[in-house]
Design a protein around this motif. Structure first.
Motif, PDB file in Angstrom:
ATOM      1  N   LEU A 109       0.133   8.651  -3.435  1.00  0.00           N
ATOM      2  CA  LEU A 109      -0.003   8.866  -2.005  1.00  0.00           C
ATOM      3  C   LEU A 109      -1.374   9.498  -1.791  1.00  0.00           C
ATOM      4  CD1 LEU A 109       1.188   8.988   0.897  1.00  0.00           C
ATOM      5  CD2 LEU A 109       2.021  11.268   0.313  1.00  0.00           C
ATOM      6  N   PHE A 110      -2.211   8.837  -0.988  1.00  0.00           N
ATOM      7  CA  PHE A 110      -3.559   9.358  -0.764  1.00  0.00           C
ATOM      8  C   PHE A 110      -4.028   9.024   0.636  1.00  0.00           C
ATOM      9  CE2 PHE A 110      -4.075   5.090  -2.306  1.00  0.00           C
ATOM     10  CZ  PHE A 110      -5.095   4.572  -1.530  1.00  0.00           C
ATOM     11  N   THR A 111      -5.142   9.616   1.004  1.00  0.00           N
ATOM     12  CA  THR A 111      -5.774   9.357   2.285  1.00  0.00           C
ATOM     13  C   THR A 111      -7.273   9.219   2.043  1.00  0.00           C
ATOM     14  OG1 THR A 111      -5.974  10.105   4.566  1.00  0.00           O
ATOM     15  CG2 THR A 111      -6.069  11.799   2.877  1.00  0.00           C
ATOM     16  N   VAL A 112      -7.994   8.869   3.088  1.00  0.00           N
ATOM     17  CA  VAL A 112      -9.450   8.763   3.015  1.00  0.00           C
ATOM     18  C   VAL A 112     -10.013   9.768   4.008  1.00  0.00           C
ATOM     19  CG1 VAL A 112     -11.429   7.237   3.363  1.00  0.00           C
ATOM     20  CG2 VAL A 112      -9.336   6.343   2.358  1.00  0.00           C
ATOM     21  N   ASN A 113     -10.934  10.639   3.545  1.00  0.00           N
ATOM     22  CA  ASN A 113     -11.497  11.647   4.446  1.00  0.00           C
ATOM     23  C   ASN A 113     -12.706  11.107   5.200  1.00  0.00           C
ATOM     24  OD1 ASN A 113     -13.585  11.729   2.581  1.00  0.00           O
ATOM     25  ND2 ASN A 113     -13.062  13.744   1.778  1.00  0.00           N
ATOM     26  N   LYS A 114     -13.327  11.935   6.033  1.00  0.00           N
ATOM     27  CA  LYS A 114     -14.428  11.461   6.883  1.00  0.00           C
ATOM     28  C   LYS A 114     -15.699  11.183   6.094  1.00  0.00           C
ATOM     29  CE  LYS A 114     -15.609  16.084   8.459  1.00  0.00           C
ATOM     30  NZ  LYS A 114     -15.738  16.922   9.643  1.00  0.00           N
ATOM     31  N   GLU A 115     -15.783  11.652   4.865  1.00  0.00           N
ATOM     32  CA  GLU A 115     -16.918  11.316   4.007  1.00  0.00           C
ATOM     33  C   GLU A 115     -16.676  10.012   3.239  1.00  0.00           C
ATOM     34  OE1 GLU A 115     -15.732  14.637   3.751  1.00  0.00           O
ATOM     35  OE2 GLU A 115     -17.272  15.346   5.141  1.00  0.00           O
ATOM     36  N   ASN A 116     -15.598   9.310   3.576  1.00  0.00           N
ATOM     37  CA  ASN A 116     -15.216   8.042   2.937  1.00  0.00           C
ATOM     38  C   ASN A 116     -14.882   8.227   1.458  1.00  0.00           C
ATOM     39  OD1 ASN A 116     -14.785   5.833   4.500  1.00  0.00           O
ATOM     40  ND2 ASN A 116     -16.591   4.735   3.826  1.00  0.00           N
ATOM     41  N   GLU A 117     -14.088   9.245   1.162  1.00  0.00           N
ATOM     42  CA  GLU A 117     -13.670   9.539  -0.210  1.00  0.00           C
ATOM     43  C   GLU A 117     -12.149   9.523  -0.288  1.00  0.00           C
ATOM     44  OE1 GLU A 117     -17.167  12.741  -1.325  1.00  0.00           O
ATOM     45  OE2 GLU A 117     -15.320  13.451  -0.407  1.00  0.00           O
ATOM     46  N   PHE A 118     -11.630   9.122  -1.460  1.00  0.00           N
ATOM     47  CA  PHE A 118     -10.195   9.210  -1.710  1.00  0.00           C
ATOM     48  C   PHE A 118      -9.807  10.680  -1.823  1.00  0.00           C
ATOM     49  CE2 PHE A 118     -10.894   5.006  -3.825  1.00  0.00           C
ATOM     50  CZ  PHE A 118     -10.024   4.281  -3.057  1.00  0.00           C
ATOM     51  N   VAL A 119      -8.678  11.044  -1.238  1.00  0.00           N
ATOM     52  CA  VAL A 119      -8.096  12.370  -1.425  1.00  0.00           C
ATOM     53  C   VAL A 119      -6.649  12.144  -1.835  1.00  0.00           C
ATOM     54  CG1 VAL A 119      -7.503  14.568  -0.359  1.00  0.00           C
ATOM     55  CG2 VAL A 119      -9.597  13.389   0.320  1.00  0.00           C
ATOM     56  N   VAL A 120      -6.339  12.414  -3.098  1.00  0.00           N
ATOM     57  CA  VAL A 120      -4.996  12.200  -3.625  1.00  0.00           C
ATOM     58  C   VAL A 120      -4.091  13.320  -3.131  1.00  0.00           C
ATOM     59  CG1 VAL A 120      -3.603  11.992  -5.703  1.00  0.00           C
ATOM     60  CG2 VAL A 120      -5.905  11.036  -5.656  1.00  0.00           C
ATOM     61  N   THR A 137      -7.727  12.809 -11.508  1.00  0.00           N
ATOM     62  CA  THR A 137      -9.133  12.981 -11.864  1.00  0.00           C
ATOM     63  C   THR A 137      -9.951  11.717 -11.613  1.00  0.00           C
ATOM     64  OG1 THR A 137      -8.658  12.442 -14.172  1.00  0.00           O
ATOM     65  CG2 THR A 137      -8.727  14.771 -13.572  1.00  0.00           C
ATOM     66  N   ARG A 138      -9.336  10.563 -11.764  1.00  0.00           N
ATOM     67  CA  ARG A 138     -10.078   9.311 -11.544  1.00  0.00           C
ATOM     68  C   ARG A 138     -10.272   8.989 -10.071  1.00  0.00           C
ATOM     69  NH1 ARG A 138     -11.229   5.206 -15.445  1.00  0.00           N
ATOM     70  NH2 ARG A 138     -11.520   6.360 -17.367  1.00  0.00           N
ATOM     71  N   LEU A 139      -9.306   9.335  -9.224  1.00  0.00           N
ATOM     72  CA  LEU A 139      -9.373   8.933  -7.827  1.00  0.00           C
ATOM     73  C   LEU A 139      -9.914  10.011  -6.890  1.00  0.00           C
ATOM     74  CD1 LEU A 139      -6.079   6.946  -7.241  1.00  0.00           C
ATOM     75  CD2 LEU A 139      -8.348   6.072  -7.682  1.00  0.00           C
ATOM     76  N   ASN A 140      -9.573  11.261  -7.138  1.00  0.00           N
ATOM     77  CA  ASN A 140      -9.896  12.308  -6.183  1.00  0.00           C
ATOM     78  C   ASN A 140     -11.392  12.417  -5.938  1.00  0.00           C
ATOM     79  OD1 ASN A 140      -8.321  13.830  -4.547  1.00  0.00           O
ATOM     80  ND2 ASN A 140      -7.968  15.474  -6.004  1.00  0.00           N
ATOM     81  N   TYR A 141     -11.781  12.296  -4.671  1.00  0.00           N
ATOM     82  CA  TYR A 141     -13.145  12.451  -4.177  1.00  0.00           C
ATOM     83  C   TYR A 141     -14.127  11.409  -4.706  1.00  0.00           C
ATOM     84  CZ  TYR A 141     -11.139  16.659  -2.356  1.00  0.00           C
ATOM     85  OH  TYR A 141     -10.320  17.531  -1.687  1.00  0.00           O
ATOM     86  N   HIS A 142     -13.634  10.236  -5.036  1.00  0.00           N
ATOM     87  CA  HIS A 142     -14.512   9.102  -5.340  1.00  0.00           C
ATOM     88  C   HIS A 142     -14.739   8.329  -4.050  1.00  0.00           C
ATOM     89  CE1 HIS A 142     -13.730   9.926  -9.557  1.00  0.00           C
ATOM     90  NE2 HIS A 142     -14.793   9.174  -9.806  1.00  0.00           N
ATOM     91  N   LYS A 143     -15.934   7.843  -3.885  1.00  0.00           N
ATOM     92  CA  LYS A 143     -16.303   7.128  -2.665  1.00  0.00           C
ATOM     93  C   LYS A 143     -15.546   5.813  -2.550  1.00  0.00           C
ATOM     94  CE  LYS A 143     -19.684   9.530  -0.774  1.00  0.00           C
ATOM     95  NZ  LYS A 143     -19.677   9.997   0.574  1.00  0.00           N
ATOM     96  N   VAL A 144     -15.167   5.474  -1.316  1.00  0.00           N
ATOM     97  CA  VAL A 144     -14.544   4.201  -0.998  1.00  0.00           C
ATOM     98  C   VAL A 144     -15.672   3.249  -0.617  1.00  0.00           C
ATOM     99  CG1 VAL A 144     -12.932   3.041   0.537  1.00  0.00           C
ATOM    100  CG2 VAL A 144     -12.495   5.380  -0.171  1.00  0.00           C
ATOM    101  N   PRO A 179      -9.857   3.298   7.951  1.00  0.00           N
ATOM    102  CA  PRO A 179      -9.789   4.440   8.872  1.00  0.00           C
ATOM    103  C   PRO A 179      -9.487   5.737   8.130  1.00  0.00           C
ATOM    104  CG  PRO A 179      -7.822   3.088   9.061  1.00  0.00           C
ATOM    105  CD  PRO A 179      -8.747   2.376   8.122  1.00  0.00           C
ATOM    106  N   GLU A 180     -10.129   6.809   8.552  1.00  0.00           N
ATOM    107  CA  GLU A 180      -9.904   8.099   7.910  1.00  0.00           C
ATOM    108  C   GLU A 180      -8.601   8.719   8.387  1.00  0.00           C
ATOM    109  OE1 GLU A 180     -11.879  11.762   9.824  1.00  0.00           O
ATOM    110  OE2 GLU A 180     -13.354  10.161   9.996  1.00  0.00           O
ATOM    111  N   GLY A 181      -7.988   9.504   7.515  1.00  0.00           N
ATOM    112  CA  GLY A 181      -6.775  10.217   7.874  1.00  0.00           C
ATOM    113  C   GLY A 181      -5.485   9.437   7.717  1.00  0.00           C
ATOM    114  N   ARG A 182      -5.566   8.136   7.586  1.00  0.00           N
ATOM    115  CA  ARG A 182      -4.352   7.334   7.418  1.00  0.00           C
ATOM    116  C   ARG A 182      -3.850   7.490   5.988  1.00  0.00           C
ATOM    117  NH1 ARG A 182      -3.899   0.813   7.976  1.00  0.00           N
ATOM    118  NH2 ARG A 182      -1.725   0.715   7.413  1.00  0.00           N
ATOM    119  N   ARG A 183      -2.546   7.599   5.816  1.00  0.00           N
ATOM    120  CA  ARG A 183      -1.961   7.767   4.480  1.00  0.00           C
ATOM    121  C   ARG A 183      -1.618   6.409   3.890  1.00  0.00           C
ATOM    122  NH1 ARG A 183       1.906  13.019   4.391  1.00  0.00           N
ATOM    123  NH2 ARG A 183       0.343  14.466   5.151  1.00  0.00           N
ATOM    124  N   TYR A 184      -1.928   6.260   2.619  1.00  0.00           N
ATOM    125  CA  TYR A 184      -1.653   5.024   1.894  1.00  0.00           C
ATOM    126  C   TYR A 184      -0.783   5.352   0.688  1.00  0.00           C
ATOM    127  CZ  TYR A 184      -5.577   3.196   4.565  1.00  0.00           C
ATOM    128  OH  TYR A 184      -6.415   2.824   5.583  1.00  0.00           O
TER     129      TYR A 184
END
Length: 111
Positions: free
Chosen positions: A58-69, A85-92, A98-103
């Motif tokens: 379960l993750f979202t995308v923040n306004k800097e276009n990064e994954f947030v797990v 460690t692989r996904l958190n704060y890596h650029k999309v 859209p930012e803030g939407r949960r996936y």
């Protein structure tokens, strides 16, 4: 006979016009996200005796276009750490997400 041909031509023009009036198909951002997650999680190696592992991310995308797990649901703590460690704060790569939407994405690692 002439009226029938005029009606036929008019119908063809109207149907052709309505076909071209449709806008371009929208791309589904989740397909792009799945491909990026798959690329980032590539390289996880299992011990030969282990079974296949599954996780739900379960993750979202923040306004800097990064994954947030937000969470990783799995029984294997090593896999959970690896995913975070692989996904958190890596650029999309896509700006269309859209930012803030949960996936939620299911992941299966096959031995």
């Amino acid at each position: 006979m002439r009226k029938i041909s005029l009606v036929f031509v008019a119908a063809m023009l109207l149907s052709t016009g309505s076909i071209f009036a449709n806008g371009p198909k929208e791309t589904d951002p989740t397909q792009s996200i799945k491909a990026q997650v798959q690329k980032l999680l590539k390289g996880y190696t299992l011990e030969p005796t282990e079974k296949d592992l599954t996780a739900t991310i379960l993750f979202t995308v923040n306004k800097e276009n990064e994954f947030v797990v937000l969470s990783v649901e799995t029984e294997d703590k090593v896999l959970e750490y690896f995913v975070k460690t692989r996904l958190n704060y890596h650029k999309v790569d896509s700006k269309e997400i859209p930012e803030g939407r949960r996936y939620t994405i299911p992941v299966k690692i096959v031995s």
